[in-house]
Scaffold this active site. Structure first.
Site, PDB file in Angstrom:
ATOM      1  N   GLU A 189      18.788  52.674  49.048  1.00  0.00           N
ATOM      2  CA  GLU A 189      18.156  52.052  47.885  1.00  0.00           C
ATOM      3  C   GLU A 189      16.870  51.339  48.323  1.00  0.00           C
ATOM      4  OE1 GLU A 189      20.412  50.593  44.124  1.00  0.00           O
ATOM      5  OE2 GLU A 189      19.972  48.769  45.219  1.00  0.00           O
ATOM      6  N   GLY A 231      19.856  42.550  45.329  1.00  0.00           N
ATOM      7  CA  GLY A 231      21.282  42.830  45.153  1.00  0.00           C
ATOM      8  C   GLY A 231      21.936  43.339  46.433  1.00  0.00           C
TER       9      GLY A 231
HETATM   10  O1  F6P Z   1      21.681  50.099  39.626  1.00  0.00           O
HETATM   11  C1  F6P Z   1      21.373  49.564  40.851  1.00  0.00           C
HETATM   12  C2  F6P Z   1      21.558  48.089  40.889  1.00  0.00           C
HETATM   13  O2  F6P Z   1      20.536  47.471  40.190  1.00  0.00           O
HETATM   14  C3  F6P Z   1      21.640  47.602  42.310  1.00  0.00           C
HETATM   15  O3  F6P Z   1      20.414  47.378  42.864  1.00  0.00           O
HETATM   16  C4  F6P Z   1      22.489  46.405  42.176  1.00  0.00           C
HETATM   17  O4  F6P Z   1      23.044  46.031  43.404  1.00  0.00           O
HETATM   18  C5  F6P Z   1      23.514  46.885  41.193  1.00  0.00           C
HETATM   19  O5  F6P Z   1      22.786  47.690  40.304  1.00  0.00           O
HETATM   20  C6  F6P Z   1      24.265  45.830  40.451  1.00  0.00           C
HETATM   21  O6  F6P Z   1      23.426  44.969  39.751  1.00  0.00           O
HETATM   22  P1  F6P Z   1      23.924  43.560  39.187  1.00  0.00           P
HETATM   23  O7  F6P Z   1      24.341  42.742  40.354  1.00  0.00           O
HETATM   24  O8  F6P Z   1      22.748  42.987  38.461  1.00  0.00           O
HETATM   25  O9  F6P Z   1      25.070  43.828  38.270  1.00  0.00           O
END
Ligand code: F6P
Length: 567
Positions: free
Chosen positions: A360, A273
């Site tokens: 992170e 992400g």
């Molecule tokens: O909670 C952290 C996280 O998992 C990040 O690593 C990620 O960038 C963000 O949440 C958003 O996740 P997604 O793109 O799956 O909505």
């Protein structure tokens, strides 16, 4: 090094520990007078200039850090990453974000398949779709051109695109290509963020891009449902097809949400992400705002650094050296934080993005094999553009705690301003500070100098600066889309280098899960409590706070009808 050996057990790590005494006997005031040393600590690549001579390090330190890189098998790890090996072992995934910006004819394999053609298939789809939106070939439900975009997403699905958007917003090419268009980001589930995003926009001319790798993130999905309602309550439910598209790896959930998978832009589980800004996560909203040709330049800048990182010997390799120096500062000199100080307002969202990329990735307590680390990994990142930061937290950096600083400067301003009769123009004024601060930190000011300036005796200790505070300077030729891409990739790879040296997994993020599951327990309780059911299963502190919150918000309906913000 055997795979289960911790890096701190290797001889190069021990040699660096022993070397600390040599460094403690030096001061940057003296180190900076050695021109040959300074010359050897400057790097140039593709119009970028990096000067790390103000690090508390000698040629011997660099030698020893390069030996540490060997002990950590850094070369092999970089090669494994680019070769698509499953180096994110806790999630059993390769780490191939560099493939997102690889040239069309590059070959980057995942499980025996070249991923570059599928990357370009999505990029071509974005080019085509964004052109149709921008030219008005694709119109909204009432036949109007979609001039405005709200990108809904959080974390890695938000911070990188916001950084790039903020940086391009004042770039002349960016301004020209974005004429008449707006791009906003809805990240926080806070209703205030919803209100701020929809204020001044109308569904008729708005396209909503739901960006979520998993399509399960609670905040993003609630915000997406809110905006779906915003559109359908105004234009009818069938308008959603014309006004909502998605970026995700989970096309099944995209479809379930009600977005036609034809209008979804895929990416892959081999893109973390926080490393996803060069995927459709960033490329789609940015192309809608600036046009694909501008965004392609950004990708090319990042790709140029990928090639440099992959093939340049370590002693001239920018991300490698910066990563090694970060390890030196954190693990040996004991400076846990780093300030990211861009002397450019256009880079105001760079530090917030790097906070996620770095913290992170490397905020871990165990090695990649799961062994608790007997040393601290990770860096505490924060920052503000100069000179604003100077009038805020620099006091602590100059006379309080030691915080290694990254000074990022730009030669040519995106928006030069001149005023007749002034000593210097605005950008030169800004850059005067960019050049002065690193020396102020490095040299400091002695009691002797103050006495010579006739400073009153009782103020000498207050006005003394110890100096010997490390920094590095990075000078970009301008802040074009290309340079923004270079900057991004330098920091992405530098963070990865640090993680490879510490022997941790920089690509998973298990630490964010516990809070999420506890929030879901509270969510169930709030739902029940609004229906007057008792609070159960929480400790005394949380029960007390929940009680106060619920008592003071008794007017919140248990079964509300839809109410959207209206400011
Ligand atoms: O909670 C952290 C996280 O998992 C990040 O690593 C990620 O960038 C963000 O949440 C958003 O996740 P997604 O793109 O799956 O909505």
């Amino acid at each position: 090094m055997a795979s289960s050996t911790l890096i701190c057990e290797t001889q190069p790590w021990k040699d660096l520990k022993a070397h600390l005494d040599d460094i403690k006997n030096t001061h940057l005031r003296n180190l900076m007078s050695d021109t040959e040393r300074c010359k050897s600590m400057m790097l140039e690549f593709d119009n970028l200039f990096v000067d790390y001579s103000r690090q508390c390090a000698t040629a011997d330190t660099i030698d020893k850090l390069l030996k540490l890189a060997e002990a950590a098998r850094l070369k092999e790890k970089i090669t494994s990453m680019f070769n698509g090996e499953r180096i994110n072992s806790t999630e059993n995934r390769p780490v191939l974000h560099a493939a997102l910006r690889a040239p069309r004819d590059a070959v980057i394999q995942n499980d025996g398949t070249n991923v570059v053609p599928e990357v370009w298939q999505v990029l071509d789809k974005i080019r085509d779709f964004s052109e149709r939106i921008r030219t008005g070939a694709w119109v909204g439900a009432t036949g109007k051109t979609l001039t405005d975009v709200i990108a809904v997403g959080i974390g890695g699905s938000f911070l990188g695109p916001l950084f790039v958007h903020t940086a391009l917003q004042t770039d002349p090419e960016g301004i020209k290509s974005a004429t008449g268009r707006k791009l906003r980001f809805l990240a926080n589930v806070d209703p205030i963020d919803v209100a701020r995003n929809i204020t001044g926009l109308i569904p008729e001319t708005t396209l909503v891009v739901v960006v979520s790798k998993t399509f399960t993130t609670a905040e993003t999905m609630l915000n997406a449902r809110i905006l779906r309602e915003w559109i359908s309550s105004s234009l009818g439910p069938e308008a959603v097809a014309k006004h909502m598209v998605a970026v995700s790896t989970n096309l099944t959930l995209v479809k379930k949400f009600g977005i036609d998978p034809e209008n979804a832009f895929a990416f892959w589980d081999w893109v973390g992400g926080r490393y996803s800004v060069c995927s459709a996560v960033g490329v789609l909203p940015l192309s809608l705002q600036y046009g694909f040709p501008v965004v392609e330049k950004f990708l090319k800048g990042a790709s140029s650094i990928d090639q440099h990182f992959r093939s340049t010997p370590f002693e001239r390799n920018i991300p490698v050296l910066l990563g090694l120096l970060s390890v030196w500062n954190v693990s040996f000199l004991g400076y846990p934080a780093r300030a990211i100080l861009p002397y450019s307002q256009a880079l105001e969202k760079f530090a917030p993005h790097i906070q996620q990329v770095s913290m992170e990735s490397n905020g871990k307590g165990v090695s990649i094999e799961g062994v608790p680390l007997p040393f601290e990994a990770g860096e505490i990142d924060f920052g503000e553009p100069g000179t604003n930061g100077q009038h805020s937290f620099y006091q602590l950096i100059h006379q309080g705690r030691i915080i290694p600083c990254d000074f990022i400067g730009v030669v040519k301003s995106q928006q030069p301003v001149y005023l007749k009769g002034e000593v210097v123009n605005n950008h030169d004024e800004l850059m005067s500070n960019f050049f002065a601060q690193p020396d102020a930190l490095a040299y400091g000011k002695t009691a002797e100098q103050l006495l010579n300036e006739n400073v009153a005796q009782h103020l000498i200790s207050h006005k003394t600066f110890s100096g010997n505070r490390p920094s590095l300077s990075l000078l970009l030729p301008s802040l074009s889309a290309y340079n923004i891409g270079q900057l991004l990739a330098i920091y992405e790879h530098r963070v990865v280098v640090e993680g490879f040296i510490w022997g941790i997994n920089s690509f998973d993020q298990w630490g964010v899960e516990l809070g999420k599951s506890l929030a879901s327990q509270v969510r169930k309780q709030l739902h029940a409590s609004r229906k007057k059911e008792p609070i159960e299963g929480f400790n005394f502190s949380t029960t007390t706070m929940l009680t106060k919150y619920l008592e003071a918000s008794e007017d919140v309906p248990a079964d509300p009808s839809t109410h959207l913000p209206n400011i």
